[in-house]
Design a protein around this motif. Structure first.
Motif, PDB file in Angstrom:
ATOM      1  N   UNK A  73       0.862  -1.178   0.000  1.00 40.59           N
ATOM      2  CA  UNK A  73       0.000   0.000   0.000  1.00 40.59           C
ATOM      3  C   UNK A  73       0.900   1.230   0.000  1.00 40.59           C
ATOM      4  N   UNK A  74       0.600   2.202  -0.841  1.00 41.53           N
ATOM      5  CA  UNK A  74       1.421   3.407  -0.926  1.00 41.53           C
ATOM      6  C   UNK A  74       0.820   4.521  -0.072  1.00 41.53           C
ATOM      7  N   UNK A  75       1.696   5.166   0.711  1.00 45.71           N
ATOM      8  CA  UNK A  75       1.270   6.289   1.547  1.00 45.71           C
ATOM      9  C   UNK A  75       2.244   7.439   1.333  1.00 45.71           C
ATOM     10  N   UNK A  76       1.786   8.651   1.595  1.00 44.31           N
ATOM     11  CA  UNK A  76       2.636   9.831   1.440  1.00 44.31           C
ATOM     12  C   UNK A  76       3.734   9.821   2.495  1.00 44.31           C
ATOM     13  N   UNK A  77       4.915  10.273   2.081  1.00 51.97           N
ATOM     14  CA  UNK A  77       6.063  10.279   2.988  1.00 51.97           C
ATOM     15  C   UNK A  77       6.953  11.471   2.661  1.00 51.97           C
ATOM     16  N   UNK A  78       7.352  12.204   3.698  1.00 48.77           N
ATOM     17  CA  UNK A  78       8.284  13.318   3.562  1.00 48.77           C
ATOM     18  C   UNK A  78       9.465  13.044   4.482  1.00 48.77           C
ATOM     19  N   UNK A  79      10.698  12.990   3.960  1.00 50.31           N
ATOM     20  CA  UNK A  79      11.863  12.740   4.820  1.00 50.31           C
ATOM     21  C   UNK A  79      11.938  13.743   5.959  1.00 50.31           C
ATOM     22  N   UNK A  80      12.415  13.272   7.109  1.00 54.17           N
ATOM     23  CA  UNK A  80      12.452  14.131   8.291  1.00 54.17           C
ATOM     24  C   UNK A  80      13.443  15.278   8.150  1.00 54.17           C
ATOM     25  N   UNK A  81      14.448  15.125   7.265  1.00 54.27           N
ATOM     26  CA  UNK A  81      15.425  16.204   7.112  1.00 54.27           C
ATOM     27  C   UNK A  81      15.058  17.161   5.982  1.00 54.27           C
ATOM     28  N   UNK A 113      11.775  24.671   2.098  1.00 54.33           N
ATOM     29  CA  UNK A 113      12.097  25.016   0.715  1.00 54.33           C
ATOM     30  C   UNK A 113      12.169  23.784  -0.182  1.00 54.33           C
ATOM     31  N   UNK A 114      12.661  22.667   0.363  1.00 49.47           N
ATOM     32  CA  UNK A 114      12.848  21.469  -0.461  1.00 49.47           C
ATOM     33  C   UNK A 114      11.735  20.451  -0.286  1.00 49.47           C
ATOM     34  N   UNK A 115      10.809  20.699   0.614  1.00 51.49           N
ATOM     35  CA  UNK A 115       9.764  19.715   0.905  1.00 51.49           C
ATOM     36  C   UNK A 115       8.982  19.281  -0.330  1.00 51.49           C
ATOM     37  N   UNK A 116       8.526  20.202  -1.210  1.00 49.32           N
ATOM     38  CA  UNK A 116       7.782  19.740  -2.387  1.00 49.32           C
ATOM     39  C   UNK A 116       8.605  18.827  -3.284  1.00 49.32           C
ATOM     40  N   UNK A 117       9.932  19.075  -3.370  1.00 49.21           N
ATOM     41  CA  UNK A 117      10.774  18.258  -4.236  1.00 49.21           C
ATOM     42  C   UNK A 117      11.083  16.906  -3.618  1.00 49.21           C
ATOM     43  N   UNK A 118      11.156  16.842  -2.288  1.00 49.41           N
ATOM     44  CA  UNK A 118      11.570  15.615  -1.628  1.00 49.41           C
ATOM     45  C   UNK A 118      10.391  14.746  -1.190  1.00 49.41           C
ATOM     46  N   UNK A 119       9.176  15.245  -1.406  1.00 50.20           N
ATOM     47  CA  UNK A 119       8.013  14.441  -1.056  1.00 50.20           C
ATOM     48  C   UNK A 119       7.986  13.184  -1.921  1.00 50.20           C
ATOM     49  N   UNK A 120       7.662  12.077  -1.315  1.00 50.12           N
ATOM     50  CA  UNK A 120       7.624  10.817  -2.044  1.00 50.12           C
ATOM     51  C   UNK A 120       6.582   9.920  -1.400  1.00 50.12           C
ATOM     52  N   UNK A 121       6.591   8.669  -1.796  1.00 49.29           N
ATOM     53  CA  UNK A 121       5.662   7.704  -1.223  1.00 49.29           C
ATOM     54  C   UNK A 121       6.435   6.591  -0.539  1.00 49.29           C
ATOM     55  N   UNK A 122       5.783   5.979   0.419  1.00 45.12           N
ATOM     56  CA  UNK A 122       6.352   4.869   1.172  1.00 45.12           C
ATOM     57  C   UNK A 122       5.470   3.650   0.938  1.00 45.12           C
TER      58      UNK A 122
END
Length: 244
Positions: free
Chosen positions: A51-59, A63-72
């Motif tokens: 199952x895919x869920x939204x994931x944003x790295x803790x670091x 400014x970089x959040x939209x680019x580093x957003x991914x799925x887990x």
């Protein structure tokens, strides 16, 4: 009833009891043995569908959040058809009955000023699962960091980059063995924290079977190869060291 008849009846009862006593004792002695010989309960351990869920790295920064957003990719871990944990990533078979898999955490990221919970998914620590007993153990790998440490398994060894929890800090090459009290390898390979570090911080470790070696390389540094000495120290429930 005459006294003689009563005495005769009592004597017959006592005689019958004495004759049946050995058989009764044998039955009582056989009960614990029967329990020991009874087949242990067989547990069923399974993983559910991905199952895919939204994931944003803790670091990630604002400014970089939209680019580093991914799925887990997460999967439920079931024991006897009852969900016990959420997991992420592939599992690693350590033995024919034990495997390791990484736990997926659902954390409440709400600030004290927020009016409602804000649930986020993150990769968590590693778990060890026994297929026979259904027992799940949380692994406390030395210097493991959920953001930095990319664990690569071989047999019952885990190789990765870790972060020292001491005041001096530091980036370390770690080789940990299941069942061992101390890391097999624990060498500093860089500074930490780093203001502008590479992502990932380290490249995936590379294992060699004979002789047993592992190469660990920071993304911004040179690779180092370590010899890994020792035998398996993993003890599974129900193991009998006297068996051939």
């Amino acid at each position: 009833m005459p006294q003689s008849s009563q005495n005769a009846g009592t004597a017959l009862i006592l005689s019958a009891f004495r004759k049946s006593l050995p058989a009764l004792l044998l039955c009582l002695m056989a009960l614990p043995a029967a329990r020991l010989l009874a087949a242990p309960k067989v547990h069923t351990v399974t993983l559910g569908p991905n199952r895919r869920v939204a994931y944003v790295p803790t670091d990630a920064t604002p400014e970089t959040k939209p680019d580093e957003s991914s799925t887990l990719h997460i999967r439920a871990l079931y024991v006897d058809d009852r969900q016990k944990e959420w997991t992420t990533g592939p599992l690693h078979d350590v033995t024919d009955r034990t495997f390791t898999v990484r736990r997926a955490l659902r954390l409440n990221d709400a600030l004290p000023s927020d009016s409602a919970p804000r649930w986020v998914w993150e990769p968590g620590p590693w778990l060890m699962v026994d297929r026979t007993t259904g027992h799940i153990t949380a692994l406390h790998l030395p210097d493991f960091d959920s953001t930095v440490s990319n664990v690569v398994w071989f047999r019952d060894y885990a190789a990765y980059c870790g972060i020292a929890t001491t005041a001096r800090g530091g980036l370390y090459a770690i080789v940990a063995q299941l069942g061992a009290r101390r890391a097999v390898v624990q060498k500093q390979i860089g500074r930490w924290p780093q203001a502008n570090h590479f992502i990932p911080v380290c490249q995936p470790a590379k294992w060699q079977r004979l002789p047993m070696r592992v190469t660990i390389q920071p993304t911004s540094g040179e690779a180092t190869t370590y010899d890994v000495l020792g035998s398996s120290s993993l003890v599974e429930e129900g193991d009998n060291s006297d068996e051939n």
